[in-house]
Write an enzyme that holds these catalytic residues in place. Structure first.
Site, PDB file in Angstrom:
ATOM      1  N   CYS A 342      16.398  17.165   5.744  1.00 18.20           N
ATOM      2  CA  CYS A 342      17.602  17.925   5.394  1.00 18.20           C
ATOM      3  C   CYS A 342      18.368  18.324   6.655  1.00 18.20           C
ATOM      4  O   CYS A 342      17.781  18.787   7.631  1.00 18.20           O
ATOM      5  CB  CYS A 342      17.218  19.170   4.600  1.00 18.20           C
ATOM      6  SG  CYS A 342      18.638  20.073   3.954  1.00 18.20           S
ATOM      7  N   ARG A 438      24.638  17.676  -6.299  1.00 16.41           N
ATOM      8  CA  ARG A 438      24.018  18.849  -5.670  1.00 16.41           C
ATOM      9  C   ARG A 438      24.933  19.449  -4.609  1.00 16.41           C
ATOM     10  O   ARG A 438      24.776  20.605  -4.218  1.00 16.41           O
ATOM     11  CB  ARG A 438      22.695  18.477  -4.994  1.00 16.41           C
ATOM     12  CG  ARG A 438      21.622  17.960  -5.895  1.00 16.41           C
ATOM     13  CD  ARG A 438      20.326  17.736  -5.126  1.00 16.41           C
ATOM     14  NE  ARG A 438      19.605  18.969  -4.881  1.00 16.41           N
ATOM     15  CZ  ARG A 438      19.339  19.452  -3.683  1.00 16.41           C
ATOM     16  NH1 ARG A 438      19.771  18.838  -2.603  1.00 16.41           N
ATOM     17  NH2 ARG A 438      18.658  20.572  -3.558  1.00 16.41           N
TER      18      ARG A 438
END
Length: 526
Positions: A342, A438
């Site tokens: 991430c 998302r």
């Protein structure tokens, strides 16, 4: 005559004096580390170390069962992440068998995701209530197709090939073993109804299991007074129950499974399909959970499906958590920009170090009775122990599980090392498959520029979950034992009472706490 030594009285151990406790010699309370924090520093798992405490119990006495949500309990506090290189039905089944739960990703279409949920719910049932059936007019080719696609070898035969129709026979692996012509009809080689052992509708599960054992057959059909098929019992389910006593199950003895949805209007239809498929918990999947879009869909779901538990997130602050609790969530997913793949903190400059995020959100959410799921940043059993010691009820893992046999994808070799591919749901590759929901809320394609918040990479082969999860469980138990806590409940009580103590490690201390000073070494997990 020599005096016999008296045994040491472990029930009356001396207590440290207050001056020593206040000095920091025994470490510091979580309040001192995270709340009374004049340096305004956020801490990661590596920054924090738990102080050892007195051990008064054996390793096998430690209870790590926990609550995933207000209403769902797990035997082990492990959850697989809803990522397309981590959790599909195979991973979800394996996680549930080991006492945890898997959350099936939403890069599928709604129908395919619902089908993945059904695979998990069907995998190990007391009563299989919707078995695949065939009619006498089907052929060997149809039987072979079912075996290859679904893995079933015992198939009930009904008049019209549908569940609820009159039972006329059954076929097993041995019935087709010597049939070479794939056009032969089922009626010509099936075991006829009058040769079958059957149970009547209303039979108790334990009674049906005893009948199955006595008949020495692989399948036991359950029929009603009209001889119509209403359920099926499988001998393999008895074996699986024996092999996996800690399995996570619902009231119908089916494996627990969760699934992720987004925050778009069409995700309401996706949620309906998942609920119809039997999903136990829905995770509203968003990189930043405190949005009007998530609050609206959580509120809608809790109003329309009050019996389905909803986990909201991701959040890292009490204010974010408060809004989701107000909307009605039954659990909170904590973590933002700290996963190994991430890049949210780097790209967006927003997020929080995970140890601080877990403690602050857990400390707040407990006032409302909402469990916390620590999502991301887990690289070892030590990190799991720290997350649970800081107030989390469960940990969600991605990279830790991505290299296992049960993760989607094929193994490949690179420089002689066996690997699997692993990617963030914010990577360009994953967003092309559907996970952009998302991160991108713009409906206008002209303004919806995709900005990657993740990368793609590879992870080492970790083998099967059947050996990996027990290793993780035992590692956490060792950590709890050294910290002097007997259960997750005990850990949280000691956390908030100040009995569990922590220290912050310097970079040199972190280096000292790992392998060092060697020319070379081999690191084996188990």
């Amino acid at each position: 005559m020599q005096d016999i030594p008296t045994p040491f009285n472990v029930e009356s151990l001396w207590e440290l004096d207050q001056e020593t406790l206040d000095s920091g010699a025994q470490g510091f309370t979580a309040t001192q580390v995270f709340i009374k924090n004049p340096a305004c520093v956020a801490y990661t798992y590596d920054d924090v170390i738990v102080m050892p405490n007195h051990i008064y119990f054996g390793l096998n006495e430690i209870d790590i069962s926990t609550n995933l949500t207000r209403n769902i309990k797990l035997n082990v506090p492990f959850v697989s992440s809803p990522m397309d290189t981590v959790t599909e039905s195979k991973m979800a089944i394996a996680m549930a068998l080991q006492g945890g739960i898997g959350i099936i990703h939403s890069n599928f279409t709604a129908d395919v995701q619902a089908a993945e949920v059904r695979k998990v719910k069907k995998f190990k049932n007391g009563f299989i209530t919707d078995p695949v059936c065939l009619s006498p007019e089907h052929t060997v080719k149809d039987v072979i197709h079912i075996k290859q696609t679904l893995g079933y070898s015992g198939i009930p035969i009904t008049e019209d090939g549908k569940m609820g129709s009159r039972l006329v026979g059954i076929i097993s692996n041995r019935d087709t073993s010597f049939v070479e012509d794939i056009t032969v009809k089922v009626r010509d080689f099936m075991t006829q109804r009058d040769q079958l052992s059957i149970a009547r509708e209303g039979v108790k599960l334990h009674e049906a299991n005893e009948m199955l054992k006595a008949s020495k057959k692989g399948k036991l059909p359950v029929v009603n007074e009209n001889d119509e098929l209403v359920a099926l019992i499988a001998r393999t389910d008895l074996q699986k129950n024996r092999d996996f006593p800690m399995a996570s199950k619902d009231v119908n003895k089916q494996l627990l499974v969760g699934a992720a949805i987004g925050t778009r209007p069409e995700d309401r239809d996706r949620a309906a399909a998942l609920i119809d498929a039997g999903v136990d918990v829905i995770v509203v999947d968003s990189s930043q959970g405190d949005s009007r879009y998530q609050l609206e869909i959580v509120h809608f779901l809790k109003q329309k499906y009050p019996r389905i538990d909803i986990i909201g997130g991701n959040v890292v602050t009490p204010l974010q958590a408060l809004h989701l609790i107000q909307a009605g969530v039954d659990g909170l997913r904590v973590g933002m920009g700290i996963g190994s793949i991430c890049t949210t903190q780097e790209v967006c400059a927003v997020g929080r170090a995970q140890a601080s995020a877990v403690f602050h959100v857990s400390n707040f959410a407990r006032k409302h009775g909402v469990p916390v799921l620590a999502d991301g940043g887990i690289k070892s059993t030590g990190h799991i122990t720290k997350a649970l010691s800081l107030g989390a009820s469960c940990v969600m893992m991605g990279s830790m599980l991505a290299g296992t046999d049960e993760a989607p994808g094929e193994y490949f070799y690179q420089d002689g090392v066996r690997l699997k591919r692993y990617r963030g749901m914010g990577s360009v590759e994953a967003m092309k498959k559907g996970s952009e929901k998302r991160y991108v809320w713009e409906a206008n394609a002209n303004t919806a520029v995709k900005v990657a918040q993740g990368v793609s990479g590879t992870v080492l082969d970790k083998g099967t979950l059947r050996t990996y999860i027990p290793y993780l469980v035992q590692g956490v138990r060792h950590g709890f034992q050294d910290a002097g806590v007997r259960s997750l409940t005990d850990s949280h009580e000691q956390l908030y009472s100040g009995k569990v103590r922590f220290e912050i490690r310097s970079p040199a201390a972190q280096k000292e706490g790992g392998v060092h000073g060697l020319h070379s070494y081999e690191k084996r997990l188990y």
